[in-house]
Design an enzyme around this catalytic site. Structure first.
Site, PDB file in Angstrom:
ATOM      1  N   ASP A   1       1.104  -1.093  -0.368  1.00 52.78           N
ATOM      2  CA  ASP A   1       0.059   0.125   0.203  1.00 52.78           C
ATOM      3  C   ASP A   1       0.936   1.854   0.012  1.00 52.78           C
ATOM      4  O   ASP A   1       2.505   1.092   0.266  1.00 52.78           O
ATOM      5  CB  ASP A   1      -0.452  -0.129   0.961  1.00 52.78           C
ATOM      6  CG  ASP A   1      -2.084  -0.935   1.298  1.00 52.78           C
ATOM      7  OD1 ASP A   1      -2.824  -1.262   0.766  1.00 52.78           O
ATOM      8  OD2 ASP A   1      -2.109  -2.101   2.236  1.00 52.78           O
TER       9      ASP A   1
ATOM     10  N   TYR B   1       7.069 -10.323   6.220  1.00 57.68           N
ATOM     11  CA  TYR B   1       7.067  -8.072   6.579  1.00 57.68           C
ATOM     12  C   TYR B   1       7.700  -8.377   7.445  1.00 57.68           C
ATOM     13  O   TYR B   1       7.950  -9.131   8.897  1.00 57.68           O
ATOM     14  CB  TYR B   1       5.588  -8.129   7.068  1.00 57.68           C
ATOM     15  CG  TYR B   1       5.019  -8.301   5.183  1.00 57.68           C
ATOM     16  CD1 TYR B   1       4.811  -7.129   4.854  1.00 57.68           C
ATOM     17  CD2 TYR B   1       4.068  -8.808   4.529  1.00 57.68           C
ATOM     18  CE1 TYR B   1       3.894  -6.949   3.480  1.00 57.68           C
ATOM     19  CE2 TYR B   1       3.346  -9.021   3.818  1.00 57.68           C
ATOM     20  CZ  TYR B   1       2.883  -7.853   2.925  1.00 57.68           C
ATOM     21  OH  TYR B   1       2.813  -7.819   1.362  1.00 57.68           O
TER      22      TYR B   1
END
Length: 447
Positions: free
Chosen positions: A158, A236
């Site tokens: 994002d 992540y």
């Protein structure tokens, strides 16, 4: 009389000869016109193969149709230039069949702060993807548009999110030549095993990419490879300052994520496109880094799983931060993972996007390549970028030291974190978002 007949006979012969020659010339003209039309048609579709020499320093250029260029006046007047639209038949991305091509995976890093996400499907610009495709076009590596190049990406990070291990796959132009039985270039695919003599994709692309995007490596991949669906696992990292967090409580809570669970209360729900919210987390840990600032240490949350939902990691981190600050108990994780008892997600803000990094994407049998020269240039560039950001940090630190003192509230700063009076509402007591079933019913009613 006989002489006249003889002259007439000779004239007839000459006329017949001239007519024959004329007919022959007319036929030849038609042949040349047909050949000219054929060549013009070919030139309108593809670029002369010699244009690839421009990458090796030659002066041959192949410009995009409709792109204006400035041309010096033939009279030698350096100050007079005229703009002309050059329609050199050629840089047509849709048809470059005369080039050999190969299916390639690229490993990409980017610092996401200035980008509106990775994917360029929205209306916002710039995106990481749009910058990569600009570089591919500029370097003449692209073969066809996104669909024709069989483009795929591993993750859709994002706005503001960074990566050091994003992976994309697509057809790229190749230096290697596949030949047929007559030793002619066939324009077909290059076998995976052939590496020697290939274009140094890392070097070529990094020369034209912006400073906050870099290609870390490339790898030949099979035709059935998909950067999205062939990915075995994604990892992540989320960075945060230690501050006054209860790290032990956060670790205990985070371990509850491991395994397969329904994460609909830890994501931004997309009921129109996503119908299965079960995801498997295979690793969770919190570890310190070597970075410190004013006595505060930088930590990182590492999460690994097969796939993730929209905003899943940031939602997970937001709840962990509540637990770390003592605002929620460790048991809140169990409650939110139990979608029968908690079918609607409580309303809460996600963790900020800037500290989130897509660390790695794992694939079976994919080994990324980077030449020694490209690796050295890459390291120098990244080190220089890191120093530039450290200089900015030093300037901000000087600003902090030069702020006016606050004698009436010396405890305003607590290990780099501003104290705020927080009126926390327990998650299970908050207003909730619509459930998946309610969202689906609303979507179905609109049809």
């Amino acid at each position: 009389m006989s002489n006249e007949r003889s002259d007439i006979g000779r004239d007839v012969v000459v006329v017949d000869s001239l007519q024959s020659q004329l007919q022959s010339l007319q036929n030849r003209i038609k042949e040349l016109e047909a050949e000219n039309a054929k060549l013009s048609s070919q030139l309108s579709k593809c670029c002369c193969h010699k244009t690839q020499d421009m990458h090796n320093g030659s002066g041959v250029k192949c410009l995009k149709p409709g792109v204006p260029s400035q041309i010096k006046n033939a009279g030698g007047d350096k100050t007079r230039k005229k703009k002309a639209v050059e329609r050199i038949p050629g840089y047509n991305l849709e048809i470059m069949t005369h080039h050999s091509k190969r299916y390639v995976a690229l490993k990409v890093m980017y610092f996401g702060q200035r980008f509106y996400g990775f994917a360029s499907e929205g209306q916002m610009d710039p995106t990481v993807e749009s910058e990569i495709f600009k570089a591919l076009e500029k370097t003449r590596l692209l073969v066809g548009d996104k669909e024709e190049s069989r483009y795929s990406r591993c993750g859709r990070t994002d706005k503001g999110v960074s990566s050091v291990g994003q992976v994309i796959a697509l057809f790229l132009r190749s230096n290697l030549k596949e030949t047929d039985a007559d030793n002619k270039i066939s324009g077909e695919l290059i076998p995976e095993a052939q590496i020697e003599g290939e274009i140094d994709y890392v070097r070529v692309l990094n020369r034209v990419l912006p400073n906050d995007i870099r290609i870390l490596g490339w790898s030949p991949v099979p035709m059935d490879f998909s950067a999205r669906f062939s990915c075995l696992a994604r990892e992540y990292k989320y960075f945060f300052w230690r501050g006054n967090f209860n790290i032990q409580a956060m670790e205990s809570a985070g371990k509850k994520f491991i395994g397969e669970h329904d994460f609909r209360n830890f994501c931004k729900m997309d009921a129109a496109n996503v119908h299965n919210y079960r995801r498997r987390i295979t690793m969770f840990e919190i570890s310190p880094s070597n970075t410190r600032f004013e006595g505060n240490q930088l930590f990182a949350i590492k999460v690994k799983g097969s796939a993730f939902l929209w905003h899943q990691v940031r939602c997970m981190v937001a709840v962990l931060f509540m637990i770390g600050h003592g605002l929620e108990s460790v048991d809140i994780i169990d409650a939110l993972l139990d979608t029968e008892k908690t079918p609607r997600k409580p309303q809460y803000a996600m963790a900020p996007e800037i500290p989130l990094v897509l660390q790695s994407c794992e694939f079976e049998g994919v080994k990324f390549i980077c030449s020694s020269g490209s690796r050295q240039a890459l390291l120098i560039h990244l080190e220089n970028e890191g120093r530039a950001y450290q200089l900015q940090s030093a300037i901000f630190h000087e600003a902090v030291l030069n702020c006016l003192p606050l004698p009436n509230d010396q405890n305003l700063l607590n290990e780099g974190t501003i104290k705020k009076v927080i009126s926390h509402i327990p998650l299970l007591s908050r207003p909730t978002e619509p459930s998946y079933e309610e969202r689906r019913a609303k979507l179905d009613s609109r049809r």
